[in-house]
Structures are given as structure tokens and as C-alpha cells.
Design a protein around this motif. Structure first.
Motif, PDB file in Angstrom:
ATOM      1  N   ALA A 122       0.814  -1.216   0.000  1.00  0.00           N
ATOM      2  CA  ALA A 122       0.000   0.000   0.000  1.00  0.00           C
ATOM      3  C   ALA A 122       0.846   1.263   0.000  1.00  0.00           C
ATOM      4  O   ALA A 122       0.415   2.310   0.482  1.00  0.00           O
ATOM      5  CB  ALA A 122      -0.935  -0.009   1.215  1.00  0.00           C
ATOM      6  N   ALA A 123       2.041   1.193  -0.569  1.00  0.00           N
ATOM      7  CA  ALA A 123       2.939   2.357  -0.556  1.00  0.00           C
ATOM      8  C   ALA A 123       2.465   3.467  -1.486  1.00  0.00           C
ATOM      9  O   ALA A 123       2.646   4.649  -1.193  1.00  0.00           O
ATOM     10  CB  ALA A 123       4.355   1.921  -0.940  1.00  0.00           C
ATOM     11  N   THR A 124       1.851   3.096  -2.602  1.00  0.00           N
ATOM     12  CA  THR A 124       1.382   4.089  -3.573  1.00  0.00           C
ATOM     13  C   THR A 124       0.010   3.676  -4.089  1.00  0.00           C
ATOM     14  O   THR A 124      -0.352   2.485  -4.036  1.00  0.00           O
ATOM     15  CB  THR A 124       2.333   4.192  -4.776  1.00  0.00           C
ATOM     16  N   PRO A 125      -0.767   4.621  -4.631  1.00  0.00           N
ATOM     17  CA  PRO A 125      -2.070   4.266  -5.222  1.00  0.00           C
ATOM     18  C   PRO A 125      -1.947   3.226  -6.328  1.00  0.00           C
ATOM     19  O   PRO A 125      -2.799   2.324  -6.436  1.00  0.00           O
ATOM     20  CB  PRO A 125      -2.587   5.603  -5.756  1.00  0.00           C
ATOM     21  N   ASP A 126      -0.904   3.323  -7.151  1.00  0.00           N
ATOM     22  CA  ASP A 126      -0.717   2.344  -8.221  1.00  0.00           C
ATOM     23  C   ASP A 126      -0.474   0.944  -7.656  1.00  0.00           C
ATOM     24  O   ASP A 126      -0.974  -0.050  -8.191  1.00  0.00           O
ATOM     25  CB  ASP A 126       0.460   2.744  -9.112  1.00  0.00           C
ATOM     26  N   GLN A 127       0.293   0.874  -6.574  1.00  0.00           N
ATOM     27  CA  GLN A 127       0.562  -0.411  -5.945  1.00  0.00           C
ATOM     28  C   GLN A 127      -0.720  -1.000  -5.343  1.00  0.00           C
ATOM     29  O   GLN A 127      -0.971  -2.200  -5.440  1.00  0.00           O
ATOM     30  CB  GLN A 127       1.631  -0.245  -4.849  1.00  0.00           C
ATOM     31  N   ILE A 128      -1.513  -0.136  -4.753  1.00  0.00           N
ATOM     32  CA  ILE A 128      -2.797  -0.578  -4.189  1.00  0.00           C
ATOM     33  C   ILE A 128      -3.701  -1.114  -5.298  1.00  0.00           C
ATOM     34  O   ILE A 128      -4.318  -2.176  -5.165  1.00  0.00           O
ATOM     35  CB  ILE A 128      -3.491   0.580  -3.452  1.00  0.00           C
ATOM     36  N   ARG A 129      -3.803  -0.370  -6.398  1.00  0.00           N
ATOM     37  CA  ARG A 129      -4.653  -0.807  -7.498  1.00  0.00           C
ATOM     38  C   ARG A 129      -4.208  -2.156  -8.054  1.00  0.00           C
ATOM     39  O   ARG A 129      -5.046  -3.017  -8.375  1.00  0.00           O
ATOM     40  CB  ARG A 129      -4.652   0.253  -8.608  1.00  0.00           C
ATOM     41  N   GLU A 130      -2.904  -2.362  -8.149  1.00  0.00           N
ATOM     42  CA  GLU A 130      -2.382  -3.631  -8.663  1.00  0.00           C
ATOM     43  C   GLU A 130      -2.739  -4.775  -7.729  1.00  0.00           C
ATOM     44  O   GLU A 130      -3.208  -5.840  -8.170  1.00  0.00           O
ATOM     45  CB  GLU A 130      -0.863  -3.532  -8.826  1.00  0.00           C
ATOM     46  N   TYR A 131      -2.535  -4.574  -6.423  1.00  0.00           N
ATOM     47  CA  TYR A 131      -2.803  -5.637  -5.455  1.00  0.00           C
ATOM     48  C   TYR A 131      -4.293  -5.942  -5.368  1.00  0.00           C
ATOM     49  O   TYR A 131      -4.694  -7.101  -5.215  1.00  0.00           O
ATOM     50  CB  TYR A 131      -2.277  -5.230  -4.079  1.00  0.00           C
ATOM     51  N   MET A 132      -5.123  -4.915  -5.470  1.00  0.00           N
ATOM     52  CA  MET A 132      -6.570  -5.073  -5.317  1.00  0.00           C
ATOM     53  C   MET A 132      -7.261  -5.461  -6.620  1.00  0.00           C
ATOM     54  O   MET A 132      -8.489  -5.584  -6.656  1.00  0.00           O
ATOM     55  CB  MET A 132      -7.178  -3.771  -4.786  1.00  0.00           C
ATOM     56  N   SER A 133      -6.508  -5.665  -7.678  1.00  0.00           N
ATOM     57  CA  SER A 133      -7.116  -5.929  -8.983  1.00  0.00           C
ATOM     58  C   SER A 133      -7.892  -7.242  -9.033  1.00  0.00           C
ATOM     59  O   SER A 133      -8.730  -7.431  -9.913  1.00  0.00           O
ATOM     60  CB  SER A 133      -6.046  -5.923 -10.079  1.00  0.00           C
ATOM     61  N   GLY A 134      -7.623  -8.141  -8.111  1.00  0.00           N
ATOM     62  CA  GLY A 134      -8.354  -9.405  -8.074  1.00  0.00           C
ATOM     63  C   GLY A 134      -9.719  -9.300  -7.441  1.00  0.00           C
ATOM     64  O   GLY A 134     -10.480 -10.283  -7.436  1.00  0.00           O
ATOM     65  N   ASN A 135     -10.055  -8.139  -6.892  1.00  0.00           N
ATOM     66  CA  ASN A 135     -11.373  -7.930  -6.280  1.00  0.00           C
ATOM     67  C   ASN A 135     -12.189  -7.010  -7.173  1.00  0.00           C
ATOM     68  O   ASN A 135     -11.868  -5.835  -7.330  1.00  0.00           O
ATOM     69  CB  ASN A 135     -11.226  -7.330  -4.877  1.00  0.00           C
ATOM     70  N   ILE A 136     -13.244  -7.547  -7.727  1.00  0.00           N
ATOM     71  CA  ILE A 136     -14.064  -6.811  -8.693  1.00  0.00           C
ATOM     72  C   ILE A 136     -15.221  -6.109  -7.995  1.00  0.00           C
ATOM     73  O   ILE A 136     -15.926  -6.697  -7.177  1.00  0.00           O
ATOM     74  CB  ILE A 136     -14.605  -7.764  -9.772  1.00  0.00           C
ATOM     75  N   CYS A 137     -15.406  -4.826  -8.334  1.00  0.00           N
ATOM     76  CA  CYS A 137     -16.571  -4.062  -7.867  1.00  0.00           C
ATOM     77  C   CYS A 137     -17.390  -3.713  -9.098  1.00  0.00           C
ATOM     78  O   CYS A 137     -17.000  -2.849  -9.889  1.00  0.00           O
ATOM     79  CB  CYS A 137     -16.143  -2.788  -7.139  1.00  0.00           C
ATOM     80  N   ARG A 138     -18.496  -4.372  -9.271  1.00  0.00           N
ATOM     81  CA  ARG A 138     -19.318  -4.136 -10.460  1.00  0.00           C
ATOM     82  C   ARG A 138     -19.997  -2.769 -10.434  1.00  0.00           C
ATOM     83  O   ARG A 138     -20.481  -2.290 -11.454  1.00  0.00           O
ATOM     84  CB  ARG A 138     -20.335  -5.262 -10.611  1.00  0.00           C
ATOM     85  N   CYS A 139     -20.056  -2.149  -9.265  1.00  0.00           N
ATOM     86  CA  CYS A 139     -20.609  -0.798  -9.168  1.00  0.00           C
ATOM     87  C   CYS A 139     -19.580   0.260  -9.557  1.00  0.00           C
ATOM     88  O   CYS A 139     -19.943   1.414  -9.789  1.00  0.00           O
ATOM     89  CB  CYS A 139     -21.111  -0.528  -7.752  1.00  0.00           C
ATOM     90  N   GLY A 140     -18.311  -0.099  -9.569  1.00  0.00           N
ATOM     91  CA  GLY A 140     -17.267   0.832  -9.976  1.00  0.00           C
ATOM     92  C   GLY A 140     -16.810   1.802  -8.905  1.00  0.00           C
ATOM     93  O   GLY A 140     -16.472   2.945  -9.197  1.00  0.00           O
TER      94      GLY A 140
END
Length: 206
Positions: A169-187
Motif C-alpha cells: 500500500a505504498a502508492t495508489p498504483d501499488q494498491i490498485r495492482e494488489y486489489m485488482s483481483g477484487n471486482i466491484c461491479r458498481c465501480g
């Protein structure tokens, strides 16, 4: 000219097929339930699969039970322990709605055999809040409106906590990469990233 030795089958009409199917369906619905509320209540038997006795800790409580060796961790949590926070989304490990922690690491509980948690420490969304306060990640999701329908939220929160604890969780990009396996269909992804950024300083890393 027809062959006298040819085997002849009676003609079956579409109406007969539909009528037979209806009768079988109604008959099945009328079978006695013997007081059982669902498949999770059935005792282990050869017809229901091979049973196995497992002991583990779930949300701090020691638990021992007989399970079907084919059962998933998700089904055991939801159907046997009534811990329904982890959701059954895709049932193929692709959406992240069923995310829980086993031994402090995030797992897709729909792909994890219940037998594999024998002797393990399991944490679900129901076990992360304090006695009188929400977990920092739960509060951050509220603060940043990081949810809409809420179906994926338990899995998102459990993955987000793991994201911080595992040092991603050091950067927003790193967070997005790690969390990419969790889908939010609402966006609600913008709010989710903001929530992780807010909660990160308040969560101890493993």
C-alpha cells in the motif's frame, strides 16, 4: 417394406415428456425433510461424501466439526457456521467477493478446501471489528463512500487489510495492482483506493 425383425419403440409426444417432468418435480418437492433445513444439516454418510473431523480457530473461537472432504471453506463458513459475510460471487476465484484470511494471508475461500484449514486460524469480515469500534479499514470505506450495492464490500475490505499488512500500500498504483483481483461491479474503485490510503497508517504490517 419394413423389416419384420426391426425393433419398434413406442412414440413419445412432447406433451407426455412435459407431463412426466412435472409429476417428477412435484413428487420431489413433497419428499419428507426429516426436520433438516438444508444440505449443511445432513449427517456425513457415503452418499454425501467422505467425512473428516477438523479443528480450527475462526474469529478467535475454537471450532471442531465433521465436514465433507469436498466442501469448500466458503460453504463451510456460510452453511455450517452462519458466517455469511464472505459472498459467493463467481465461485471460480475470479471476483474476490469470498476473500477471507487464513493464517493471516488472504485466500479465495471458494477455491480453498475446508479440510485445508485444519489447525489454522481463519478470520472473516465478522471478526475484524473491535468491541466498541469498527476496524480502521471498515471506517475508511464508510468515510470515502467506497461501496454502493455492498455485495463485494466484505471481500474488498479483507483484501484491503491484507494489502496493507503485506506491504503493498505504498502508492495508489501499488494498491490498485494488489486489489485488482477484487471486482466491484458498481465501480467504486476510486473510493476503495482512497480508503486503503487512509487506513494504512493505522494497520500493523505483518
Amino acid at each position: 417394406m419394413s423389416d419384420p425383425h426391426e425393433t419398434r419403440f413406442p412414440e413419445i409426444t412432447r406433451r407426455q415428456v412435459l407431463e412426466t417432468g412435472t409429476i417428477m418435480t412435484v413428487s420431489g418437492m413433497m419428499l419428507p425433510t426429516s426436520g433438516h433445513s438444508g444440505p449443511a444439516d445432513l449427517p456425513p454418510s457415503p452418499q454425501n461424501g467422505v467425512s473428516l473431523r477438523v479443528s480450527f480457530i475462526v474469529n478467535g473461537l475454537h471450532t471442531t466439526m465433521e465436514i465433507d472432504v469436498r466442501a469448500s471453506l466458503l460453504d463451510m463458513l456460510r452453511e455450517r457456521l452462519s458466517l455469511v459475510g464472505a459472498k459467493k460471487g463467481c465461485d471460480h476465484g475470479q471476483c474476490g467477493a469470498c476473500t477471507v484470511h487464513v493464517g493471516g494471508r488472504r485466500v479465495a475461500s471458494c477455491l480453498t478446501l475446508a479440510a485445508k484449514v485444519d489447525g489454522q486460524d481463519v478470520t472473516t469480515i465478522e471478526g475484524i471489528a473491535g468491541v466498541d469500534a469498527l476496524h480502521p479499514m471498515q471506517q475508511a470505506f464508510i468515510d470515502h463512500d467506497a461501496l454502493q450495492c455492498g455485495y463485494c464490500t466484505p471481500g474488498q475490505i479483507m483484501a484491503a487489510i491484507a494489502c496493507v499488512r503485506e506491504g503493498h500500500a505504498a502508492t495508489p498504483d501499488q494498491i490498485r495492482e494488489y486489489m485488482s483481483g477484487n471486482i466491484c461491479r458498481c465501480g467504486a474503485y476510486v473510493g476503495i483506493v482512497a480508503a486503503v490510503v487512509q487506513a494504512a497508517p493505522h494497520i500493523e504490517r505483518s
